[in-house]
Every structure is written in C-alpha cells, then in structure tokens.
Design a protein around this motif. Structure first.
Motif, PDB file in Angstrom:
ATOM      1  N   LEU A 139     -70.099 -54.931   1.211  1.00  0.00           N
ATOM      2  CA  LEU A 139     -70.411 -54.778   2.741  1.00  0.00           C
ATOM      3  C   LEU A 139     -71.079 -55.976   3.336  1.00  0.00           C
ATOM      4  CD1 LEU A 139     -70.902 -51.033   2.964  1.00  0.00           C
ATOM      5  CD2 LEU A 139     -69.082 -52.323   4.015  1.00  0.00           C
ATOM      6  N   ARG A 140     -72.209 -56.268   2.501  1.00  0.00           N
ATOM      7  CA  ARG A 140     -73.048 -57.383   3.184  1.00  0.00           C
ATOM      8  C   ARG A 140     -72.479 -58.748   3.095  1.00  0.00           C
ATOM      9  NH1 ARG A 140     -77.140 -54.572  -0.065  1.00  0.00           N
ATOM     10  NH2 ARG A 140     -78.366 -53.638   1.303  1.00  0.00           N
ATOM     11  N   THR A 147     -68.361 -56.155  12.122  1.00  0.00           N
ATOM     12  CA  THR A 147     -69.077 -55.133  12.930  1.00  0.00           C
ATOM     13  C   THR A 147     -69.026 -53.611  12.093  1.00  0.00           C
ATOM     14  OG1 THR A 147     -68.513 -56.154  14.924  1.00  0.00           O
ATOM     15  CG2 THR A 147     -69.093 -53.995  15.227  1.00  0.00           C
ATOM     16  N   GLU A 148     -67.791 -53.559  11.629  1.00  0.00           N
ATOM     17  CA  GLU A 148     -67.806 -52.003  10.743  1.00  0.00           C
ATOM     18  C   GLU A 148     -68.342 -52.077   9.747  1.00  0.00           C
ATOM     19  OE1 GLU A 148     -65.655 -48.412  10.419  1.00  0.00           O
ATOM     20  OE2 GLU A 148     -65.575 -49.790  12.012  1.00  0.00           O
ATOM     21  N   LEU A 188     -63.699 -45.916   3.260  1.00  0.00           N
ATOM     22  CA  LEU A 188     -64.951 -46.035   4.008  1.00  0.00           C
ATOM     23  C   LEU A 188     -65.509 -44.713   4.542  1.00  0.00           C
ATOM     24  CD1 LEU A 188     -66.011 -49.129   4.473  1.00  0.00           C
ATOM     25  CD2 LEU A 188     -65.312 -48.903   6.834  1.00  0.00           C
ATOM     26  N   GLU A 189     -64.727 -43.977   4.870  1.00  0.00           N
ATOM     27  CA  GLU A 189     -65.106 -42.559   5.294  1.00  0.00           C
ATOM     28  C   GLU A 189     -65.721 -41.934   4.366  1.00  0.00           C
ATOM     29  OE1 GLU A 189     -66.026 -40.039   8.180  1.00  0.00           O
ATOM     30  OE2 GLU A 189     -64.910 -41.714   8.565  1.00  0.00           O
ATOM     31  N   ASP A 190     -65.576 -42.004   2.906  1.00  0.00           N
ATOM     32  CA  ASP A 190     -66.164 -41.392   1.925  1.00  0.00           C
ATOM     33  C   ASP A 190     -67.699 -42.167   1.638  1.00  0.00           C
ATOM     34  OD1 ASP A 190     -64.256 -39.874   0.969  1.00  0.00           O
ATOM     35  OD2 ASP A 190     -63.586 -41.248  -0.698  1.00  0.00           O
ATOM     36  N   ILE A 208     -55.912 -56.604   7.728  1.00  0.00           N
ATOM     37  CA  ILE A 208     -57.072 -57.284   6.988  1.00  0.00           C
ATOM     38  C   ILE A 208     -58.020 -57.250   8.214  1.00  0.00           C
ATOM     39  CG2 ILE A 208     -58.191 -59.102   5.960  1.00  0.00           C
ATOM     40  CD1 ILE A 208     -55.593 -59.760   4.523  1.00  0.00           C
ATOM     41  N   LEU A 209     -58.943 -56.572   8.205  1.00  0.00           N
ATOM     42  CA  LEU A 209     -60.194 -56.422   9.425  1.00  0.00           C
ATOM     43  C   LEU A 209     -61.055 -57.766   9.088  1.00  0.00           C
ATOM     44  CD1 LEU A 209     -60.651 -52.768   9.391  1.00  0.00           C
ATOM     45  CD2 LEU A 209     -58.883 -53.995  10.719  1.00  0.00           C
ATOM     46  N   ALA A 210     -61.508 -57.836   7.738  1.00  0.00           N
ATOM     47  CA  ALA A 210     -62.633 -58.801   7.370  1.00  0.00           C
ATOM     48  C   ALA A 210     -62.421 -59.446   5.896  1.00  0.00           C
ATOM     49  CB  ALA A 210     -63.844 -58.136   7.615  1.00  0.00           C
TER      50      ALA A 210
END
Length: 264
Positions: free
Chosen positions: A209-210, A215-216, A115-117, A77-79
């Motif tokens: 995202l908000r 950072t990502e 996320l890459e999409d 889990i990054l965030a």
C-alpha cells in the motif's frame, strides 16, 4: 451454503468430495482441509466489481484461466508502482486468493488481497481490544474476589458484587464475540492465535500500500491506523480500570480497618 460434517465427505487425490454425489467436490478452499474437520461448502457466484491489492507481479500475463479470453481485458488498473498493483475487477464471491490467482493466471509467489477484507480486519481491531479490556478487568475482579472468599462469611455482599460484575462482563463478552467476524483470508491455517502470522501478513499488505501512494491506498492506511489507535486506547482503559479496582479495594480495606480500630 451448507455445513458438511466430517463423516459426509472424503478426500480423494487431494479433492474434497461430498458424499452422495461424486460430481460435487470442493474446488478451492480458504485453507487446507484435513480429514475429520467440519467444513462449510459455499457455491461461488459472480461478485460485484471490487478492488484488489496485488504484490509480487512483475508483468501482466497474456491470458487467464480461459485461454480463449484474456481476463486482464476486464481488469482496470487503479495504481501500480514497482511490484505492487491495485486493480478493480469483478471476481467471484466469496474471495479466495488461489481461485483469483488461477483466473488471472498469476504465479504462486504472487499475493492478492481483497481490499474490503483489509478494511474489515481493521474494523475488527476495536472489537478485539474491547474483549481484551474486558478480560483484563475480569482478571482484576477475580484477584479482588479471591481474598474476599477467604473470609466468605463477612464478605457476602462484596463477593456478590464481584460475581455480578463478572457475569455482566461475560454477557457483554459473548455478545461482542458473536458479532466479531474476521476475514477468513487473514486467518492462520492452523492456530488462530499465531500472532507472527498476522504480523507477516500485515507487513506485506502495508508495504504494498505504501508503494502505491494512491488515494485508495492512503485511505486504507489511515482507516487502519485510526482503528489501531482506538484499540490501544480501549486496552489502556481496561488496564487502568483493573488497577483502579485493586487500588480502590485496598483503600476501602484500610479505611474500614481504621474505622474499626477507632471504635475499639
């Protein structure tokens, strides 16, 4: 990957079965398959560890698709914040939302985006805007050439310039279209021009995202905003160029008409 013609598969009990082997069928599809549609069958492979955005998940499930193994043990889990979460995970390639939901034991109302999409969709905006700009210029060229055709005998050179310009722009249009690749996860299920679908999807993505403010997440938002600004500028350039063509043509006609009157 293989192209499968409509006559080479059948739909039985909701499963897409490829003719010649009833053991070979489509497990997951990027959109519902209707009989008569040409499909592209792809064998999924284990992809590299990548980042995914999840929205609408209230708690982490106890186990995934494999009851003997908790797939969430392999998730980093990054965030996370409220009902949004960004994770790092080695999923299957290519990404199919339904497949990853099943693998991580997530409910239907949960949304997952690769996320890459999201980045790829943003990068495609300038290309789409160039296509729109070219279309605008070609429309103005067509308008300009239409009145010249009425007096074709005296406007052969001008018509050839208009025709050559349109042909040149069509070649550029085709080249850009060939390189344009929109992520299938973001395409509407029926009509690719359904703008309300894109608006709804992007609204959900950027809301998530908000919420994260990592950072990502901020990097993705910034990239998307920059590509959107470039797109608006490109469309503006196309509109200005088109207007200048018409204004220049009218100025040329007036100037030419004045010279003609003086000679008389």
């Amino acid at each position: 990957m293989e192209e499968v013609a409509p006559e080479d598969y059948q739909i039985v009990d909701g499963k897409v079965i490829i003719s010649g082997s009833f053991e070979k069928y489509i497990v997951y599809a990027s959109k519902p398959v209707m009989q008569g549609t040409r499909i592209r069958a792809i064998s999924q492979i284990a992809g590299k560890t990548e980042n995914y955005l999840i929205k609408g998940m209230r708690e982490i499930p106890e186990n995934g698709l494999n009851e003997k193994e908790n797939m969430w043990d392999k998730v980093t889990i990054l965030a996370e914040n409220q009902d949004a979460m960004m994770i790092s995970y080695q999923g299957q390639s290519p990404f199919i939302e339904k497949q990853l939901k099943d693998e991580l034991n997530l409910s239907e109302n949960v949304r997952i985006w690769h996320l890459e999409d999201i980045r790829s969709l943003g990068k495609s905006f300038p290309q789409i805007s160039i296509l729109l700009a070219i279309s605008i210029i070609m429309i103005f060229l067509w308008i300009g050439s239409w009145s010249s055709i009425k007096n074709c005998k005296n406007n052969k050179f001008r018509i050839s310039i208009y025709g050559g310009s349109v042909l040149f722009l069509l070649v550029i249009f085709q080249k850009i279209t060939e390189k344009l690749a929109l992520p299938s996860a973001f395409l509407p299920r029926q009509n690719i021009f359904e703008l309300s679908y894109y608006q709804k999807e992007l609204t959900e993505v950027f809301q998530a995202l908000r919420q994260l403010q990592s950072t990502e997440a901020l990097s993705v938002i910034q990239e998307f905003s920059q590509n959107s600004i470039i797109s608006i500028i490109m469309i503006g350039i196309g509109a200005v160029a088109g207007v200048m063509l018409l204004v220049g043509r009218k100025w040329y006609r007036k100037r030419g008409g004045g010279m003609y009157e003086e000679k008389k």
